[in-house]
Design a protein around this motif. Structure first.
Motif, PDB file in Angstrom:
ATOM      1  N   ASP A 249     -74.376  42.732  23.704  1.00 47.98           N
ATOM      2  CA  ASP A 249     -74.693  41.376  24.172  1.00 47.98           C
ATOM      3  C   ASP A 249     -76.185  41.213  24.377  1.00 47.98           C
ATOM      4  OD1 ASP A 249     -72.028  40.837  24.085  1.00 47.98           O
ATOM      5  OD2 ASP A 249     -71.681  41.115  26.254  1.00 47.98           O
ATOM      6  N   ARG A 250     -76.821  42.250  24.934  1.00 45.46           N
ATOM      7  CA  ARG A 250     -78.268  42.150  25.168  1.00 45.46           C
ATOM      8  C   ARG A 250     -79.037  42.052  23.855  1.00 45.46           C
ATOM      9  NH1 ARG A 250     -80.809  46.685  28.882  1.00 45.46           N
ATOM     10  NH2 ARG A 250     -79.373  45.627  30.329  1.00 45.46           N
ATOM     11  N   GLU A 251     -78.608  42.839  22.856  1.00 41.19           N
ATOM     12  CA  GLU A 251     -79.283  42.808  21.564  1.00 41.19           C
ATOM     13  C   GLU A 251     -79.101  41.451  20.890  1.00 41.19           C
ATOM     14  OE1 GLU A 251     -79.344  45.353  17.374  1.00 41.19           O
ATOM     15  OE2 GLU A 251     -78.022  45.922  19.040  1.00 41.19           O
ATOM     16  N   GLY A 252     -77.848  40.929  21.017  1.00 36.05           N
ATOM     17  CA  GLY A 252     -77.607  39.623  20.415  1.00 36.05           C
ATOM     18  C   GLY A 252     -78.405  38.525  21.101  1.00 36.05           C
ATOM     19  N   ALA A 253     -78.485  38.590  22.424  1.00 34.75           N
ATOM     20  CA  ALA A 253     -79.254  37.577  23.153  1.00 34.75           C
ATOM     21  C   ALA A 253     -80.721  37.655  22.806  1.00 34.75           C
ATOM     22  CB  ALA A 253     -79.038  37.768  24.660  1.00 34.75           C
ATOM     23  N   SER A 254     -81.195  38.884  22.652  1.00 33.50           N
ATOM     24  CA  SER A 254     -82.613  39.046  22.312  1.00 33.50           C
ATOM     25  C   SER A 254     -82.914  38.456  20.939  1.00 33.50           C
ATOM     26  CB  SER A 254     -82.968  40.535  22.344  1.00 33.50           C
ATOM     27  OG  SER A 254     -84.307  40.725  21.942  1.00 33.50           O
ATOM     28  N   ARG A 255     -82.046  38.684  19.978  1.00 31.99           N
ATOM     29  CA  ARG A 255     -82.238  38.112  18.646  1.00 31.99           C
ATOM     30  C   ARG A 255     -82.153  36.600  18.666  1.00 31.99           C
ATOM     31  NH1 ARG A 255     -78.569  42.202  14.937  1.00 31.99           N
ATOM     32  NH2 ARG A 255     -79.939  44.053  15.165  1.00 31.99           N
ATOM     33  N   GLY A 256     -81.237  36.069  19.431  1.00 31.81           N
ATOM     34  CA  GLY A 256     -81.073  34.620  19.502  1.00 31.81           C
ATOM     35  C   GLY A 256     -82.279  33.945  20.117  1.00 31.81           C
ATOM     36  N   THR A 257     -82.840  34.550  21.111  1.00 33.27           N
ATOM     37  CA  THR A 257     -84.010  33.970  21.776  1.00 33.27           C
ATOM     38  C   THR A 257     -85.212  33.964  20.840  1.00 33.27           C
ATOM     39  OG1 THR A 257     -83.187  34.774  23.885  1.00 33.27           O
ATOM     40  CG2 THR A 257     -85.513  34.189  23.778  1.00 33.27           C
TER      41      THR A 257
ATOM     42  N   ALA B  85     -67.801  53.484  29.305  1.00 29.89           N
ATOM     43  CA  ALA B  85     -68.493  53.563  28.015  1.00 29.89           C
ATOM     44  C   ALA B  85     -68.353  52.257  27.229  1.00 29.89           C
ATOM     45  CB  ALA B  85     -67.937  54.736  27.207  1.00 29.89           C
ATOM     46  N   ARG B  86     -67.126  51.700  27.236  1.00 28.52           N
ATOM     47  CA  ARG B  86     -66.936  50.419  26.528  1.00 28.52           C
ATOM     48  C   ARG B  86     -67.768  49.311  27.168  1.00 28.52           C
ATOM     49  NH1 ARG B  86     -60.389  50.263  25.451  1.00 28.52           N
ATOM     50  NH2 ARG B  86     -60.315  52.080  24.039  1.00 28.52           N
ATOM     51  N   GLY B  87     -67.851  49.311  28.515  1.00 26.78           N
ATOM     52  CA  GLY B  87     -68.649  48.281  29.186  1.00 26.78           C
ATOM     53  C   GLY B  87     -70.120  48.391  28.853  1.00 26.78           C
ATOM     54  N   ILE B  88     -70.618  49.631  28.824  1.00 30.96           N
ATOM     55  CA  ILE B  88     -72.024  49.828  28.491  1.00 30.96           C
ATOM     56  C   ILE B  88     -72.300  49.396  27.052  1.00 30.96           C
ATOM     57  CG2 ILE B  88     -73.791  51.599  28.144  1.00 30.96           C
ATOM     58  CD1 ILE B  88     -72.526  53.102  30.494  1.00 30.96           C
ATOM     59  N   GLU B  89     -71.360  49.789  26.162  1.00 29.16           N
ATOM     60  CA  GLU B  89     -71.531  49.422  24.751  1.00 29.16           C
ATOM     61  C   GLU B  89     -71.522  47.902  24.572  1.00 29.16           C
ATOM     62  OE1 GLU B  89     -69.411  50.300  20.427  1.00 29.16           O
ATOM     63  OE2 GLU B  89     -68.598  51.143  22.292  1.00 29.16           O
ATOM     64  N   THR B  90     -70.605  47.217  25.282  1.00 21.58           N
ATOM     65  CA  THR B  90     -70.540  45.746  25.196  1.00 21.58           C
ATOM     66  C   THR B  90     -71.807  45.110  25.738  1.00 21.58           C
ATOM     67  OG1 THR B  90     -68.145  45.846  25.438  1.00 21.58           O
ATOM     68  CG2 THR B  90     -69.210  43.733  25.877  1.00 21.58           C
ATOM     69  N   ALA B  91     -72.304  45.665  26.855  1.00 25.29           N
ATOM     70  CA  ALA B  91     -73.526  45.108  27.450  1.00 25.29           C
ATOM     71  C   ALA B  91     -74.719  45.270  26.513  1.00 25.29           C
ATOM     72  CB  ALA B  91     -73.799  45.794  28.791  1.00 25.29           C
ATOM     73  N   LEU B  92     -74.833  46.426  25.870  1.00 27.11           N
ATOM     74  CA  LEU B  92     -75.935  46.646  24.936  1.00 27.11           C
ATOM     75  C   LEU B  92     -75.860  45.689  23.748  1.00 27.11           C
ATOM     76  CD1 LEU B  92     -76.096  50.561  24.922  1.00 27.11           C
ATOM     77  CD2 LEU B  92     -77.709  48.955  25.999  1.00 27.11           C
TER      78      LEU B  92
END
Length: 225
Positions: free
Chosen positions: A201-209, A192-199
């Motif tokens: 990171d993905r959201e942050g990367a999407s905003r940064g792009t 659960a922690r890994g999935i939460e971290t991945a989500l």
């Protein structure tokens, strides 16, 4: 020069040593008695032989005592069974007598009374004719009882051991199940922690792009002007 003691003196010394030991500690151990015998010049092999004879006599006396107790119990049980038999005989035959008298079809009640009475008489003769058991019979009774008790204890011990084994197996199973549950819970928590971290990171990367792309477009526009 060592002192020499006569047989009477040896017996007196040992008697006093035993009395003193009984007063001090309640009883003497085998080692203490052997040391006392050695002090008065009794050879170890003679002492051990005498001690073995005393132990054998004590065991034999214990066997006889147990045998007498068993014989007394058996006789009491036979007497009780006899009087119960007599009571049953009297009640049943009184009932048969009443039925015979009321039916008026002929006198017959004494036939069962005579046949059954013979059995009661034989039981009484057996009870009266049974003398006191001799020592050999008393020892046999005691040994038989000891063997029966030993077998009973072995069976009880085996049952207790099986019960303890089942309890240990059940406890191990419970421990294993608890460990598996804790392990699964830990794995699920990590996942659960890994999935939460991945989500995240993905959201942050999407905003940064998106921000980077918008800034690049603005710079390009300014340069074009």
């Amino acid at each position: 020069m060592s002192a020499a003691y006569s047989d009477a003196e040896v017996k007196e010394i040992l008697r006093r040593a035993l009395e003193r030991g009984a007063e001090d500690e309640g009883q003497l151990s085998h080692a203490e008695l052997a040391a006392a015998a050695a002090e008065v010049g009794v050879a170890p092999e003679r002492f051990e032989a005498a001690a073995a004879e005393v132990r054998a006599q004590r065991e034999d006396a214990k066997l006889l005592e147990e045998g007498r107790a068993i014989a007394i119990t058996k006789r009491k049980r036979r007497v009780r069974d006899f009087w119960q038999h007599v009571g049953t005989y009297a009640v049943v035959n009184a009932f048969l007598f009443g039925v015979d008298m009321l039916s008026g079809g002929g006198t017959w009640w004494y036939w069962p009374a005579m046949g059954w009475g013979l059995a009661v008489a034989l039981q009484a003769l057996g009870l009266l004719g049974a003398g006191e058991p001799d020592e050999a019979e008393l020892r046999r009774l005691a040994k038989k009882r000891r063997k029966r008790l030993a077998k009973k204890n072995r069976v009880h011990g085996a049952r207790q051991e099986r019960k303890r084994r089942k309890e240990r197996v059940a406890d191990a199973e419970q421990r294993f199940e608890a460990a598996v549950e804790r392990g699964v819970a830990a794995l699920l928590d990590v996942a659960a922690r890994g999935i939460e971290t991945a989500l995240v990171d993905r959201e942050g990367a999407s905003r940064g792009t998106s921000a980077e792309t918008g800034f690049g477009r603005y710079v390009a526009q300014e340069k074009g002007q």
